[in-house]
Design an enzyme around this catalytic site. Structure first.
Site, mmCIF file in Angstrom:
data_model
loop_
_atom_site.group_PDB
_atom_site.id
_atom_site.type_symbol
_atom_site.label_atom_id
_atom_site.label_comp_id
_atom_site.label_asym_id
_atom_site.label_seq_id
_atom_site.Cartn_x
_atom_site.Cartn_y
_atom_site.Cartn_z
ATOM 1 N N PHE A 149 12.017 -32.109 -52.080
ATOM 2 C CA PHE A 149 13.098 -31.279 -51.561
ATOM 3 C C PHE A 149 13.689 -31.980 -50.347
ATOM 4 C CE2 PHE A 149 15.191 -28.152 -48.941
ATOM 5 C CZ PHE A 149 15.979 -27.508 -49.879
ATOM 6 N N ASP A 236 11.380 -38.638 -44.694
ATOM 7 C CA ASP A 236 12.099 -37.393 -44.432
ATOM 8 C C ASP A 236 11.153 -36.466 -43.684
ATOM 9 O OD1 ASP A 236 13.286 -34.929 -44.399
ATOM 10 O OD2 ASP A 236 13.920 -34.942 -46.497
ATOM 11 N N LYS A 265 16.014 -29.798 -38.021
ATOM 12 C CA LYS A 265 15.307 -28.560 -37.704
ATOM 13 C C LYS A 265 14.833 -28.500 -36.259
ATOM 14 C CE LYS A 265 13.910 -27.613 -42.491
ATOM 15 N NZ LYS A 265 14.929 -26.609 -42.820
#
Length: 416
Positions: A149, A236, A265
């Protein structure tokens, strides 16, 4: 299903109905309407208090509304918010110096969202492949992992396994090779089969897949293979980075320094959209003026906020807190599992954890359990059907962890 365990107040129903009527239906939230957050807690519109065990998918590592981070945002917002990159501003350079020294890279390319940062890393990797490695134009390929993801943009869903995110959104972008996650042999087989591999994009822990932690040594071996075959190792760390797993970066558990690092984030503590791509000069210098950018990327507010957010992580020892309390949480969850067969498996690292519920992925049981959690004052969300992610803000205390374990066990016992 959403209201199977608790009746909504008329006040909450008003807000939910507005979203249903006027907003696109691209999310399926728990029916809880929040209006306030502080530290590890959030409150709904009726004043009910909850432990937040999702942390906005690990964006709020520093806790909700951290005063230092909010203070930096307010101060900068009252002075200068946006210049675009048509001009210099007095916040970006100091932030770029701070963040590159903080993570150990030569340069940063600032963006806003995690998916934007992933797209940036893919473009950077391809350009390096053509201009430095010498792969013929339009032939570069990037290796990715199954069940990944990395976001939901057109290019990213092109190499996703999630048919819900892919169906009716094609045609898809070419240039990606999918291999099983946590499979070194599969990675080497692709790397040695062709000289057109530009890089390997990987989550150090697969979050959306249900907090799937790879075998010890996987990341270090993958980095070594990339070096051997002259391909870029792209980490990532949008969800796993910024102290979440008990180290500043999840790759640091294996002493790996990526060739390209993707952050988002919690780099802002959840108060403002900030993301970043970091690399050394040998990679980053392939980007020239006009070849990539963003009006808001590197804006003064983002720069001020990110510095404050990263200082909080350092000054409040959040990596150490996550490492210690992650063990406490997993130990407690495993003790609950020994008493309750509903928990099939506990997995995680630091304060990024999940319980796998003993049911099929298409069952509603994990959702119903999360509804019961919310009744008792804890918010979590299922992923991939039967997995419940448990990731509180890193400012949580040991006493609070034990209180949350009590809530979790009480809720699970209601289903026995």
């Amino acid at each position: 299903m959403e209201q199977s365990h608790q009746a909504l107040s008329s006040k909450a129903e008003v807000f939910i109905e507005k979203e249903n009527k006027y907003g696109a239906h691209n999310y399926h939230p728990l029916p809880v309407v929040l209006e306030k957050g502080e530290g590890v807690y959030v409150w709904d519109v009726d004043g009910k208090k909850y432990y937040d065990f999702l942390s906005a998918y690990s964006a709020v590592n520093q806790g909700h509304c951290h005063p230092k981070i909010v203070g930096a945002m307010v101060k900068q917002a009252q002075t200068l918010t946006l210049t675009s990159r048509a001009f210099y501003n007095d916040q970006l350079g100091p932030y770029e110096e701070f963040v590159t020294e903080y993570f150990g890279f030569d340069k940063v390319l600032p963006m806003n969202t995690g998916a934007e940062a992933v797209e940036t890393a893919l473009k950077l990797c391809r350009k390096w492949a053509y201009e430095v490695k010498g792969i013929p134009e339009n032939q570069a390929q990037i290796i990715v992992c199954e069940n990944n993801f990395h976001g939901r943009t057109t290019t990213i869903i092109s190499f996703s396994n999630d048919e819900n995110a892919r169906k009716s959104f094609g045609p898809f972008t070419a240039g990606f090779i999918k291999i099983p996650y946590d499979d070194i042999e599969a990675l080497e087989n692709v790397l040695k089969s062709t000289n057109t591999i530009a890089g390997f994009l990987v989550e150090p822990i697969q979050g959306e897949a249900g907090v799937y932690v790879p075998a010890d040594g996987y990341l270090a071996k993958a980095k070594a293979l990339c070096e051997h075959y002259n391909a870029l190792f792209i980490a990532d760390e949008v969800q796993t980075g910024i102290a979440r797993t008990g180290k500043l970066l999840a790759v640091h558990h294996e002493n790996v320094q990526p060739d390209i690092l993707i952050l988002g984030k919690a780099i802002s503590g959840g108060v403002y959209p900030v993301s970043a791509v970091l690399a050394n000069n040998a990679v980053m210098n392939v980007i020239k003026p006009g070849q990539h950018g963003s009006t808001f990327g590197g804006n003064p507010v983002a720069a001020a906020v990110a510095i404050a957010a990263l200082e909080v992580v350092r000054d409040e020892n959040l990596s150490q807190n996550a490492a210690y309390l992650g063990v406490v949480l997993r130990t407690g969850l495993n003790e609950i599992a020994s008493r309750n067969p509903l928990i099939k498996l506990v997995r995680g690292k630091g304060l990024l954890n999940a319980i796998v519920i003993n049911c099929d992925e298409d069952s509603d049981l994990a959702w119903d359990i999360c509804m019961k959690f919310s009744e008792y004052g804890l918010l979590a969300k299922p992923t991939h059907g039967n997995k419940i992610r448990l990731a509180p803000p890193l400012v949580i205390t040991e006493t609070q962890i034990h209180e949350c374990l009590g809530i979790i066990e009480r809720a699970l016992n209601d289903f026995r």
